[in-house]
Design a protein around this motif. Structure first.
Motif, PDB file in Angstrom:
ATOM      1  N   GLN A 155      -1.604  -1.878  -4.196  1.00  0.00           N
ATOM      2  CA  GLN A 155      -1.097  -2.260  -5.511  1.00  0.00           C
ATOM      3  C   GLN A 155      -0.108  -3.410  -5.387  1.00  0.00           C
ATOM      4  O   GLN A 155       0.254  -3.818  -4.290  1.00  0.00           O
ATOM      5  CB  GLN A 155      -0.468  -1.071  -6.220  1.00  0.00           C
TER       6      GLN A 155
ATOM      7  N   ALA B  23       0.853  -1.180   0.000  1.00  0.00           N
ATOM      8  CA  ALA B  23       0.000   0.000   0.000  1.00  0.00           C
ATOM      9  C   ALA B  23       0.892   1.234   0.000  1.00  0.00           C
ATOM     10  O   ALA B  23       1.942   1.257   0.639  1.00  0.00           O
ATOM     11  CB  ALA B  23      -0.905   0.005   1.225  1.00  0.00           C
TER      12      ALA B  23
ATOM     13  N   TYR C 113      -3.627   3.561  -1.428  1.00  0.00           N
ATOM     14  CA  TYR C 113      -3.858   2.728  -2.601  1.00  0.00           C
ATOM     15  C   TYR C 113      -3.140   1.395  -2.405  1.00  0.00           C
ATOM     16  O   TYR C 113      -1.972   1.375  -2.014  1.00  0.00           O
ATOM     17  CB  TYR C 113      -3.322   3.397  -3.869  1.00  0.00           C
TER      18      TYR C 113
ATOM     19  N   PRO D 113      -9.296   5.017 -14.713  1.00  0.00           N
ATOM     20  CA  PRO D 113      -7.880   4.978 -14.357  1.00  0.00           C
ATOM     21  C   PRO D 113      -7.047   5.577 -15.479  1.00  0.00           C
ATOM     22  O   PRO D 113      -7.344   5.372 -16.660  1.00  0.00           O
ATOM     23  CB  PRO D 113      -7.574   3.480 -14.202  1.00  0.00           C
TER      24      PRO D 113
ATOM     25  N   SER E 217       0.549   5.562   0.447  1.00  0.00           N
ATOM     26  CA  SER E 217      -0.399   6.525   1.010  1.00  0.00           C
ATOM     27  C   SER E 217       0.272   7.848   1.334  1.00  0.00           C
ATOM     28  O   SER E 217       1.493   7.963   1.346  1.00  0.00           O
ATOM     29  CB  SER E 217      -1.025   5.957   2.286  1.00  0.00           C
TER      30      SER E 217
ATOM     31  N   ASP F  25      -5.621   9.062   2.553  1.00  0.00           N
ATOM     32  CA  ASP F  25      -5.849   8.150   1.435  1.00  0.00           C
ATOM     33  C   ASP F  25      -4.750   7.105   1.313  1.00  0.00           C
ATOM     34  O   ASP F  25      -3.594   7.357   1.677  1.00  0.00           O
ATOM     35  CB  ASP F  25      -5.884   8.913   0.108  1.00  0.00           C
TER      36      ASP F  25
ATOM     37  N   TRP G 176      -9.964   5.821   3.303  1.00  0.00           N
ATOM     38  CA  TRP G 176     -10.209   5.824   1.863  1.00  0.00           C
ATOM     39  C   TRP G 176      -9.113   4.971   1.248  1.00  0.00           C
ATOM     40  O   TRP G 176      -7.944   5.380   1.210  1.00  0.00           O
ATOM     41  CB  TRP G 176     -10.169   7.249   1.306  1.00  0.00           C
ATOM     42  N   ILE G 177      -9.489   3.785   0.797  1.00  0.00           N
ATOM     43  CA  ILE G 177      -8.513   2.828   0.263  1.00  0.00           C
ATOM     44  C   ILE G 177      -8.932   2.466  -1.153  1.00  0.00           C
ATOM     45  O   ILE G 177      -9.999   1.887  -1.368  1.00  0.00           O
ATOM     46  CB  ILE G 177      -8.432   1.567   1.145  1.00  0.00           C
ATOM     47  N   GLY G 178      -8.118   2.821  -2.116  1.00  0.00           N
ATOM     48  CA  GLY G 178      -8.410   2.550  -3.517  1.00  0.00           C
ATOM     49  C   GLY G 178      -7.445   1.540  -4.099  1.00  0.00           C
ATOM     50  O   GLY G 178      -6.429   1.180  -3.496  1.00  0.00           O
ATOM     51  N   LEU G 179      -7.788   1.080  -5.283  1.00  0.00           N
ATOM     52  CA  LEU G 179      -6.900   0.218  -6.056  1.00  0.00           C
ATOM     53  C   LEU G 179      -7.386   0.200  -7.490  1.00  0.00           C
ATOM     54  O   LEU G 179      -8.528   0.581  -7.773  1.00  0.00           O
ATOM     55  CB  LEU G 179      -6.823  -1.211  -5.492  1.00  0.00           C
ATOM     56  N   ILE G 180      -6.542  -0.216  -8.400  1.00  0.00           N
ATOM     57  CA  ILE G 180      -6.940  -0.423  -9.784  1.00  0.00           C
ATOM     58  C   ILE G 180      -6.872  -1.920 -10.033  1.00  0.00           C
ATOM     59  O   ILE G 180      -5.800  -2.526  -9.942  1.00  0.00           O
ATOM     60  CB  ILE G 180      -6.024   0.333 -10.768  1.00  0.00           C
TER      61      ILE G 180
ATOM     62  N   TYR H 100     -11.684  -8.549  -6.104  1.00  0.00           N
ATOM     63  CA  TYR H 100     -11.684  -7.414  -5.177  1.00  0.00           C
ATOM     64  C   TYR H 100     -13.096  -7.069  -4.700  1.00  0.00           C
ATOM     65  O   TYR H 100     -13.275  -6.691  -3.540  1.00  0.00           O
ATOM     66  CB  TYR H 100     -11.013  -6.202  -5.830  1.00  0.00           C
TER      67      TYR H 100
END
Length: 142
Positions: free
Chosen positions: A77, A66, A75, A135, A68, A73, A109-113, A122
């Protein structure tokens, strides 16, 4: 099946760097000429909010990290598991532990692609598609 150990890695040994590099290459994320730099791998690990490895003995069989701002925030990956160990819940556990760590550090707030074909994985872990989002990427030649 042997039970893997999940560890947050911050100061990798040379053999761990070599195995992590091999995981990046196996996924096609790195080519051989672009990834023969142990210092870069060590920098990726050190610069991440957290970097997790799944191991059986001394073999790294999976990883995820991760990044950040350490304030609001984050992310996730670079999540992967070696082919021979897939469909055993290892990737799910990596994600679960990364999310727990991020939440424990106050990040909500945790995002990913999700790569092609992986969004259902996911979504099964509580992630949702971001409406009206695309993205995007800009690669600057080295």
């Amino acid at each position: 099946m042997k039970i893997p150990t999940f560890t947050f890695l911050s100061d990798p040994m040379p053999e761990q760097i070599s195995q992590i590099t091999a995981l990046y290459r196996a996924e096609g994320w790195w080519t051989a000429d672009a990834s023969d730099n142990p210092e870069m791998v060590a920098g990726i690990i050190a610069g991440s909010h957290c970097f997790m490895v799944a191991t059986i003995g001394d073999e790294i069989i999976g990883m995820g990290r991760a990044i950040s701002d350490r304030a609001s925030d984050a992310y996730i990956q670079d999540v992967t598991v070696k082919d021979a160990y897939r469909d055993q819940g290892i990737g799910s556990e990596i994600i679960k532990l990364l999310v727990e760590r991020l939440q424990g550090d106050g990040l909500c707030w945790i995002g990913l692609i999700a790569e092609r074909g992986s969004h259902e994985f996911y979504m099964g872990l509580g992630f949702e598609k971001m409406p009206d989002s695309t993205p995007m990427l800009k690669i600057i030649p080295a």
